[in-house]
Design an enzyme around this catalytic site. Structure first.
Site, PDB file in Angstrom:
ATOM      1  N   VAL A  32       0.813  -1.227   0.000  1.00 53.97           N
ATOM      2  CA  VAL A  32       0.000   0.000   0.000  1.00 53.97           C
ATOM      3  C   VAL A  32       0.842   1.270   0.000  1.00 53.97           C
ATOM      4  O   VAL A  32       0.319   2.364  -0.260  1.00 53.97           O
ATOM      5  CB  VAL A  32      -0.969   0.036   1.212  1.00 53.97           C
ATOM      6  CG1 VAL A  32      -2.011  -1.068   1.121  1.00 53.97           C
ATOM      7  CG2 VAL A  32      -0.207  -0.022   2.540  1.00 53.97           C
ATOM      8  N   ASN A  55      -7.142  -0.864   6.066  1.00 52.86           N
ATOM      9  CA  ASN A  55      -6.764  -1.580   7.289  1.00 52.86           C
ATOM     10  C   ASN A  55      -5.277  -1.916   7.409  1.00 52.86           C
ATOM     11  O   ASN A  55      -4.782  -2.108   8.516  1.00 52.86           O
ATOM     12  CB  ASN A  55      -7.590  -2.877   7.342  1.00 52.86           C
ATOM     13  CG  ASN A  55      -7.074  -3.857   8.360  1.00 52.86           C
ATOM     14  OD1 ASN A  55      -7.278  -3.680   9.554  1.00 52.86           O
ATOM     15  ND2 ASN A  55      -6.381  -4.898   7.896  1.00 52.86           N
ATOM     16  N   SER A  65      -6.729   3.647  15.900  1.00 52.00           N
ATOM     17  CA  SER A  65      -6.386   2.815  17.068  1.00 52.00           C
ATOM     18  C   SER A  65      -6.537   3.638  18.330  1.00 52.00           C
ATOM     19  O   SER A  65      -6.409   4.866  18.309  1.00 52.00           O
ATOM     20  CB  SER A  65      -4.935   2.348  16.959  1.00 52.00           C
ATOM     21  OG  SER A  65      -4.471   1.867  18.211  1.00 52.00           O
ATOM     22  N   TYR A  85       3.624   4.612  15.545  1.00 50.53           N
ATOM     23  CA  TYR A  85       2.256   4.107  15.342  1.00 50.53           C
ATOM     24  C   TYR A  85       1.224   5.145  15.782  1.00 50.53           C
ATOM     25  O   TYR A  85       0.229   5.391  15.098  1.00 50.53           O
ATOM     26  CB  TYR A  85       2.122   2.811  16.136  1.00 50.53           C
ATOM     27  CG  TYR A  85       0.891   1.980  15.874  1.00 50.53           C
ATOM     28  CD1 TYR A  85       0.820   1.114  14.789  1.00 50.53           C
ATOM     29  CD2 TYR A  85      -0.189   2.018  16.752  1.00 50.53           C
ATOM     30  CE1 TYR A  85      -0.289   0.320  14.575  1.00 50.53           C
ATOM     31  CE2 TYR A  85      -1.301   1.218  16.547  1.00 50.53           C
ATOM     32  CZ  TYR A  85      -1.358   0.364  15.470  1.00 50.53           C
ATOM     33  OH  TYR A  85      -2.461  -0.424  15.260  1.00 50.53           O
ATOM     34  N   ALA A  87       1.558   8.386  15.887  1.00 52.74           N
ATOM     35  CA  ALA A  87       1.514   9.491  14.917  1.00 52.74           C
ATOM     36  C   ALA A  87       0.647   9.112  13.716  1.00 52.74           C
ATOM     37  O   ALA A  87      -0.144   9.918  13.224  1.00 52.74           O
ATOM     38  CB  ALA A  87       2.935   9.832  14.464  1.00 52.74           C
ATOM     39  N   ILE A 139      -6.912  -5.843  20.777  1.00 51.38           N
ATOM     40  CA  ILE A 139      -7.736  -6.925  20.239  1.00 51.38           C
ATOM     41  C   ILE A 139      -6.851  -8.167  20.073  1.00 51.38           C
ATOM     42  O   ILE A 139      -5.676  -8.048  19.713  1.00 51.38           O
ATOM     43  CB  ILE A 139      -8.326  -6.520  18.856  1.00 51.38           C
ATOM     44  CG1 ILE A 139      -9.022  -5.136  18.942  1.00 51.38           C
ATOM     45  CG2 ILE A 139      -9.293  -7.592  18.342  1.00 51.38           C
ATOM     46  CD1 ILE A 139     -10.173  -5.021  19.889  1.00 51.38           C
TER      47      ILE A 139
HETATM   48  N1  CAA Z   1       1.499   0.234  29.239  1.00 49.91           N
HETATM   49  C1  CAA Z   1       2.035   0.242  30.493  1.00 49.91           C
HETATM   50  N2  CAA Z   1       3.368   0.093  30.720  1.00 49.91           N
HETATM   51  C2  CAA Z   1       4.169  -0.043  29.666  1.00 49.91           C
HETATM   52  C3  CAA Z   1       3.679  -0.047  28.349  1.00 49.91           C
HETATM   53  C4  CAA Z   1       2.286   0.100  28.159  1.00 49.91           C
HETATM   54  N3  CAA Z   1       1.733   0.130  26.933  1.00 49.91           N
HETATM   55  N4  CAA Z   1       4.726  -0.198  27.513  1.00 49.91           N
HETATM   56  C5  CAA Z   1       5.832  -0.263  28.274  1.00 49.91           C
HETATM   57  N5  CAA Z   1       5.488  -0.190  29.573  1.00 49.91           N
HETATM   58  C6  CAA Z   1       6.397  -0.189  30.713  1.00 49.91           C
HETATM   59  C7  CAA Z   1       7.088  -1.534  30.917  1.00 49.91           C
HETATM   60  O1  CAA Z   1       6.271  -2.430  31.644  1.00 49.91           O
HETATM   61  C8  CAA Z   1       8.331  -1.108  31.698  1.00 49.91           C
HETATM   62  O2  CAA Z   1       7.952  -0.855  33.027  1.00 49.91           O
HETATM   63  P1  CAA Z   1       8.986  -1.153  34.226  1.00 49.91           P
HETATM   64  O3  CAA Z   1      10.229  -0.362  33.913  1.00 49.91           O
HETATM   65  O4  CAA Z   1       8.264  -0.701  35.437  1.00 49.91           O
HETATM   66  O5  CAA Z   1       9.234  -2.646  34.182  1.00 49.91           O
HETATM   67  C9  CAA Z   1       8.679   0.253  31.067  1.00 49.91           C
HETATM   68  O6  CAA Z   1       7.452   0.716  30.444  1.00 49.91           O
HETATM   69  C10 CAA Z   1       9.777   0.171  30.019  1.00 49.91           C
HETATM   70  O7  CAA Z   1       9.385  -0.821  29.068  1.00 49.91           O
HETATM   71  P2  CAA Z   1      10.267  -2.102  28.710  1.00 49.91           P
HETATM   72  O8  CAA Z   1      11.105  -2.522  29.839  1.00 49.91           O
HETATM   73  O9  CAA Z   1       9.345  -3.101  28.109  1.00 49.91           O
HETATM   74  O10 CAA Z   1      11.216  -1.469  27.607  1.00 49.91           O
HETATM   75  P3  CAA Z   1      11.773  -2.205  26.325  1.00 49.91           P
HETATM   76  O11 CAA Z   1      12.663  -1.204  25.683  1.00 49.91           O
HETATM   77  O12 CAA Z   1      12.296  -3.535  26.666  1.00 49.91           O
HETATM   78  O13 CAA Z   1      10.486  -2.444  25.409  1.00 49.91           O
HETATM   79  C11 CAA Z   1       8.489  -1.847  24.258  1.00 49.91           C
HETATM   80  C12 CAA Z   1       9.736  -1.341  24.976  1.00 49.91           C
HETATM   81  C13 CAA Z   1       8.901  -2.598  22.976  1.00 49.91           C
HETATM   82  C14 CAA Z   1       7.714  -0.596  23.865  1.00 49.91           C
HETATM   83  C15 CAA Z   1       7.655  -2.773  25.152  1.00 49.91           C
HETATM   84  O14 CAA Z   1       7.473  -2.179  26.423  1.00 49.91           O
HETATM   85  C16 CAA Z   1       6.280  -3.043  24.593  1.00 49.91           C
HETATM   86  O15 CAA Z   1       6.119  -3.903  23.754  1.00 49.91           O
HETATM   87  N6  CAA Z   1       5.261  -2.288  25.068  1.00 49.91           N
HETATM   88  C17 CAA Z   1       3.891  -2.440  24.558  1.00 49.91           C
HETATM   89  C18 CAA Z   1       3.663  -1.520  23.397  1.00 49.91           C
HETATM   90  C19 CAA Z   1       2.244  -1.653  22.934  1.00 49.91           C
HETATM   91  O16 CAA Z   1       1.304  -1.429  23.673  1.00 49.91           O
HETATM   92  N7  CAA Z   1       2.059  -2.019  21.661  1.00 49.91           N
HETATM   93  C20 CAA Z   1       0.761  -2.241  21.124  1.00 49.91           C
HETATM   94  C21 CAA Z   1       0.883  -3.302  20.052  1.00 49.91           C
HETATM   95  S1  CAA Z   1      -0.728  -3.790  19.464  1.00 49.91           S
HETATM   96  C22 CAA Z   1      -1.211  -2.514  18.539  1.00 49.91           C
HETATM   97  O17 CAA Z   1      -0.495  -1.614  18.245  1.00 49.91           O
HETATM   98  C23 CAA Z   1      -2.625  -2.541  18.083  1.00 49.91           C
HETATM   99  C24 CAA Z   1      -3.369  -1.392  18.593  1.00 49.91           C
HETATM  100  O18 CAA Z   1      -3.935  -0.667  17.814  1.00 49.91           O
HETATM  101  C25 CAA Z   1      -3.448  -1.143  20.063  1.00 49.91           C
END
Ligand code: CAA
Length: 252
Positions: free
Chosen positions: A63, A89, A150, A162, A164, A195
């Site tokens: 896309v 999507n 989202s 994402y 942005a 989801i």
């Molecule tokens: N909510 C709450 N806490 C979060 C968080 C979130 N979304 N993302 C990160 N944190 C917290 C972690 O638990 C961690 O807390 P502690 O230091 O207290 O342990 C702190 O932030 C730092 O994070 P990491 O230790 O995980 O740092 P990292 O560099 O190893 O990883 C990351 C960073 C890749 C962003 C990882 O934290 C992660 O995968 N977070 C989730 C991101 C997310 O929500 N993605 C959604 C994917 S699904 C999607 O995008 C579809 C949609 O439309 C929603």
């Protein structure tokens, strides 16, 4: 718009929400033009939709490539004779904190990870939306465009890129609805929460649990709960320029 027999384009249809939209719209007897970069997985979805008894075609598409998107919409109209709906999507994540310091090491989100998400989620939505509207204008007919935003559009940790794109997609929806209303074309968006799809299964378990704890309904959503919002937008002729938030009550 009545769903039965309408030609609906779904991008990113090989897996995740796109795949489920395809399967659920096949049950409602929409005619489906499915697009994805992953043609092997897409072919399985195409077969499953066809088994549900509806005409379904699969197209390889990136896309983010302008010429490919133009060619794709030309081909869809050639194959089906027309087009009525688009579910914009296709989307990817490249999650990471903007900058972090751990164990004496500083890491940052790479420009490549920023750009990849912008290219697919934002530019891809722009290109597909634009070409869809061109086809409707050429055919002088109404239609419905659904953009997938989202809950992350409000600012989610680890998702600078994402967020942005999903904020951009939500606001572009309002602009397009205003511009296209005079042609009988409606444009709306859905902002799903967390989801159960391949995308969320990649989140680390400890982080995922933290997220679920914050969702008022205390669970992730199911793809068919988002298909329900798709049906609503397609069928309600007074709905345009707005975003349906289907997220279990979770506000980031
Ligand atoms: N909510 C709450 N806490 C979060 C968080 C979130 N979304 N993302 C990160 N944190 C917290 C972690 O638990 C961690 O807390 P502690 O230091 O207290 O342990 C702190 O932030 C730092 O994070 P990491 O230790 O995980 O740092 P990292 O560099 O190893 O990883 C990351 C960073 C890749 C962003 C990882 O934290 C992660 O995968 N977070 C989730 C991101 C997310 O929500 N993605 C959604 C994917 S699904 C999607 O995008 C579809 C949609 O439309 C929603």
């Amino acid at each position: 718009m009545e769903i039965k027999d309408k030609v609906v384009v779904i991008t990113g249809a090989a897996q995740g929400l796109g795949k489920n939209f395809a399967m659920d719209l096949a049950k409602r007897k929409a005619r489906l033009a499915l697009a994805d970069i992953n043609v092997e997985l897409l072919e399985e979805v195409r077969k499953a939709c066809e088994q549900a008894g509806t005409e379904t075609r699969a197209y390889e598409l990136n896309v983010a490539e302008e010429k490919a998107v133009e060619d794709f919409f030309n081909q869809v109209v050639q194959d089906f004779g027309t087009v009525d709906g688009l579910i914009n999507n296709a989307g990817i994540t490249r999650d990471g904190l903007i900058a972090r310091s751990k164990d004496g090491e500083i890491r940052k989100m790479s420009l490549a990870n920023w750009q990849a998400v912008i290219d697919v989620n934002l530019t891809g939505s722009f290109l597909c939306g634009r070409e869809f509207f061109v086809k409707l204008l050429e055919q002088k007919k109404p239609g419905v465009c659904i953009n997938i935003s989202s809950l992350s559009r409000s600012g989610n940790m680890g998702q600078s890129n994402y967020t942005a794109t999903k904020a951009g997609v939500a606001e572009m929806t309002v602009t397009w609805a205003k511009e296209m209303a005079r042609h009988g074309i409606r444009v709306a968006a859905i902002a799903p929460g967390y989801i159960n799809t391949e995308m969320t299964s990649a989140i680390r378990e400890d982080v995922k649990q933290k997220i679920i704890d914050q969702i008022p309904l205390k669970r992730m959503g199911e793809p068919n709960e988002i298909s329900h919002s798709v049906f609503y937008i397609l069928e309600n002729d007074y709905f345009t320029g707005r975003v349906i938030e289907c997220d279990g009550g979770f506000r980031i």
